[in-house]
Design an enzyme around this catalytic site. Sequence first.
Site: not given
Ligand code: VAH
Length: 311
Positions: A6, A9-10, A32-33, A140, A144
């Site tokens: 990755g 990415g940022q 990366d992909i 998301y 996590k």
């Molecule tokens: C998002 N930048 O906005 C990420 C991050 C806490 C935010 O996990 O999903």
Amino acid sequence: KILIIGACGQIGSELTYKLREIHGDDNVIASDISYNNLDVVNSGIFEIVDAQDYASILICVEKHKIDTIYLMAAMLSATGEKYPMKAWDLNMNSLFHVLNLAKAKYISKIFWPSSIAVFGPTTPKENTPQHTVMEPSTVYGITKQVGERWCEYYFEKYDVDVRSIRYPGIISWKTLPGGGTTDYAVEIYHKALKDGTYESFLSENTELPMMFMDDAIDATIKIMDAQADNISIRSSYNLAAMSFTPKEIAESIKSELKDFTITYKPDFRQQIADSWPKSIDDSYARKDWNWNHNFDLKLMTKEMLTQLSKK
Ligand code: VAH
């Protein structure tokens, strides 16, 4: 040698640059992909690796004699709400593959990013503790939270040296973020310089934990350099630098660009932001591996506007 998955990415891109600076270009493999960040692709050794394909990662690990993996590929909060199963598959499959590579002793150390998104609406919002109620309401955040449980399990059961940080919103100028809820705090600087105004997709008093990229990279290097027995948290460390609202970041920009204006038009991302804490207690990171941040809002705004004006 180090593999960054990755790397376009940022955060992945800035980790690539920093790790190459520290360890030398030939000791850091970016992957990366696809080739979607030509600065990263052309700045050193680059491989196409599919984070969801175990063989794809293993081939790269064996080809380059990798012993440490930074797994930075993920689908973030806003995009994850649009494609829940894709977010689950990418975020979980990639983690299992990297954990299993370590369990099978192909590699010896892993960095995996968690997020303040692990916290949900029932989590205490001020000075959120390291150990607390966590009922994340985004896909998301769920990936996590469960990812943290698996990291701790693989450490306890298979002695896998995986280390993790619950990143707050991260602001940077080198690479645009993709699909996050905190991305407004990056977009606002670009729009301030380009249009002199910004329409915020979060309401003016939405306070969120945030951090400038240089601090986030410093913390990542610090936790990975720490002695293993100084790491007392094997789920993921709370980490913080500052908290601010769209109104406050707009004020800090106005002190540099006096004609800047902001308007507010909350969208679906408001609900995501409202489920997250306002501030974080990161005392474990400060105690265990000497974490300390450098950038406050004023300094970050100066740096962002200076660097973006040069681009
Ligand atoms: C998002 N930048 O906005 C990420 C991050 C806490 C935010 O996990 O999903």
